[in-house]
Design a protein around this motif. Sequence first.
Motif, mmCIF file in Angstrom:
data_model
loop_
_atom_site.group_PDB
_atom_site.id
_atom_site.type_symbol
_atom_site.label_atom_id
_atom_site.label_comp_id
_atom_site.label_asym_id
_atom_site.label_seq_id
_atom_site.Cartn_x
_atom_site.Cartn_y
_atom_site.Cartn_z
ATOM 1 N N TYR A 17 0.827 -1.198 0.000
ATOM 2 C CA TYR A 17 0.000 0.000 0.000
ATOM 3 C C TYR A 17 0.862 1.250 0.000
ATOM 4 O O TYR A 17 1.878 1.309 0.682
ATOM 5 N N GLY A 18 0.427 2.244 -0.794
ATOM 6 C CA GLY A 18 1.062 3.551 -0.792
ATOM 7 C C GLY A 18 0.534 4.372 0.374
ATOM 8 O O GLY A 18 -0.290 3.907 1.165
ATOM 9 N N GLY A 19 0.980 5.597 0.455
ATOM 10 C CA GLY A 19 0.553 6.482 1.537
ATOM 11 C C GLY A 19 -0.866 6.979 1.361
ATOM 12 O O GLY A 19 -1.435 6.942 0.277
ATOM 13 N N ILE A 20 -1.434 7.445 2.451
ATOM 14 C CA ILE A 20 -2.772 8.025 2.452
ATOM 15 C C ILE A 20 -2.698 9.416 1.821
ATOM 16 O O ILE A 20 -1.792 10.190 2.124
ATOM 17 N N THR A 21 -3.646 9.678 0.910
ATOM 18 C CA THR A 21 -3.665 10.999 0.254
ATOM 19 C C THR A 21 -5.044 11.624 0.390
ATOM 20 O O THR A 21 -6.054 10.925 0.418
ATOM 21 N N ASN A 22 -5.075 12.949 0.451
ATOM 22 C CA ASN A 22 -6.344 13.676 0.511
ATOM 23 C C ASN A 22 -7.133 13.531 -0.778
ATOM 24 O O ASN A 22 -8.360 13.465 -0.765
ATOM 25 N N GLU A 23 -6.430 13.511 -1.920
ATOM 26 C CA GLU A 23 -7.114 13.416 -3.212
ATOM 27 C C GLU A 23 -7.899 12.116 -3.348
ATOM 28 O O GLU A 23 -8.825 12.024 -4.139
ATOM 29 N N ARG A 24 -7.522 11.092 -2.589
ATOM 30 C CA ARG A 24 -8.238 9.809 -2.611
ATOM 31 C C ARG A 24 -9.153 9.658 -1.397
ATOM 32 O O ARG A 24 -9.554 8.548 -1.059
ATOM 33 N N GLY A 25 -9.431 10.737 -0.727
ATOM 34 C CA GLY A 25 -10.334 10.697 0.420
ATOM 35 C C GLY A 25 -9.779 9.899 1.591
ATOM 36 O O GLY A 25 -10.524 9.263 2.319
ATOM 37 N N GLY A 26 -8.472 9.905 1.743
ATOM 38 C CA GLY A 26 -7.838 9.188 2.839
ATOM 39 C C GLY A 26 -7.584 7.716 2.564
ATOM 40 O O GLY A 26 -7.091 6.992 3.413
ATOM 41 N N ARG A 27 -7.897 7.282 1.352
ATOM 42 C CA ARG A 27 -7.654 5.871 0.987
ATOM 43 C C ARG A 27 -6.265 5.732 0.370
ATOM 44 O O ARG A 27 -5.748 6.652 -0.245
ATOM 45 N N ARG A 28 -5.693 4.556 0.525
ATOM 46 C CA ARG A 28 -4.362 4.295 -0.023
ATOM 47 C C ARG A 28 -4.462 3.481 -1.312
ATOM 48 O O ARG A 28 -5.366 2.665 -1.460
ATOM 49 N N LYS A 29 -3.526 3.704 -2.237
ATOM 50 C CA LYS A 29 -3.452 2.903 -3.454
ATOM 51 C C LYS A 29 -2.742 1.597 -3.126
ATOM 52 O O LYS A 29 -1.808 1.566 -2.328
ATOM 53 N N LYS A 30 -3.179 0.536 -3.785
ATOM 54 C CA LYS A 30 -2.511 -0.755 -3.661
ATOM 55 C C LYS A 30 -1.647 -0.931 -4.910
ATOM 56 O O LYS A 30 -2.166 -1.014 -6.024
ATOM 57 N N PHE A 31 -0.349 -0.960 -4.707
ATOM 58 C CA PHE A 31 0.605 -1.090 -5.799
ATOM 59 C C PHE A 31 1.032 -2.545 -5.964
ATOM 60 O O PHE A 31 1.118 -3.291 -4.986
ATOM 61 N N TYR A 32 1.331 -2.913 -7.207
ATOM 62 C CA TYR A 32 1.743 -4.278 -7.527
ATOM 63 C C TYR A 32 3.088 -4.264 -8.248
ATOM 64 O O TYR A 32 3.364 -3.367 -9.045
ATOM 65 N N VAL A 33 3.899 -5.267 -7.954
ATOM 66 C CA VAL A 33 5.151 -5.486 -8.682
ATOM 67 C C VAL A 33 5.211 -6.961 -9.065
ATOM 68 O O VAL A 33 4.681 -7.824 -8.357
ATOM 69 N N VAL A 34 5.851 -7.223 -10.175
ATOM 70 C CA VAL A 34 6.016 -8.600 -10.632
ATOM 71 C C VAL A 34 7.111 -9.260 -9.781
ATOM 72 O O VAL A 34 8.092 -8.620 -9.409
ATOM 73 N N THR A 35 6.913 -10.523 -9.443
ATOM 74 C CA THR A 35 7.911 -11.278 -8.683
ATOM 75 C C THR A 35 8.839 -12.015 -9.641
ATOM 76 O O THR A 35 8.605 -12.033 -10.856
ATOM 77 N N ALA A 36 9.862 -12.652 -9.100
ATOM 78 C CA ALA A 36 10.775 -13.448 -9.934
ATOM 79 C C ALA A 36 10.004 -14.570 -10.628
ATOM 80 O O ALA A 36 10.230 -14.847 -11.810
ATOM 81 N N LEU A 37 9.069 -15.196 -9.923
ATOM 82 C CA LEU A 37 8.247 -16.246 -10.525
ATOM 83 C C LEU A 37 7.372 -15.676 -11.640
ATOM 84 O O LEU A 37 7.243 -16.281 -12.709
ATOM 85 N N GLY A 38 6.794 -14.508 -11.409
ATOM 86 C CA GLY A 38 5.982 -13.862 -12.435
ATOM 87 C C GLY A 38 6.783 -13.530 -13.672
ATOM 88 O O GLY A 38 6.335 -13.731 -14.804
#
Length: 108
Positions: free
Chosen positions: A63-84
Amino acid sequence: MVQHSLGEFEELVLLMVAALHDKAYGVLILEKLEEKLGKKINISAIHVALKRMENKGFVKSSYGGITNERGGRRKKFYVVTALGKRMLDDQYALRNSIYRLIPKISFG
């Protein structure tokens, strides 16, 4: 040994996660795929694919940080793993090996 599988839509989502590297989140993945495919995609389909791939170990999330522009909600970020990444490499090699089987035919 566990046999991993990757569906066509999952492959597209995983490719976009890898392409966006550490900036990949649901809505951005959706926008970029719609742009590349030239058609509308349901955001739920993106989230379901991401969840499935996270369960398979192809991506990991944070999860990223809480932002006002998202109403206090955090973005969920994804990265590919070595298996991916290995799955993407295997899919690429498979598709290219089949493509090379197409005879040199003139259609014009």
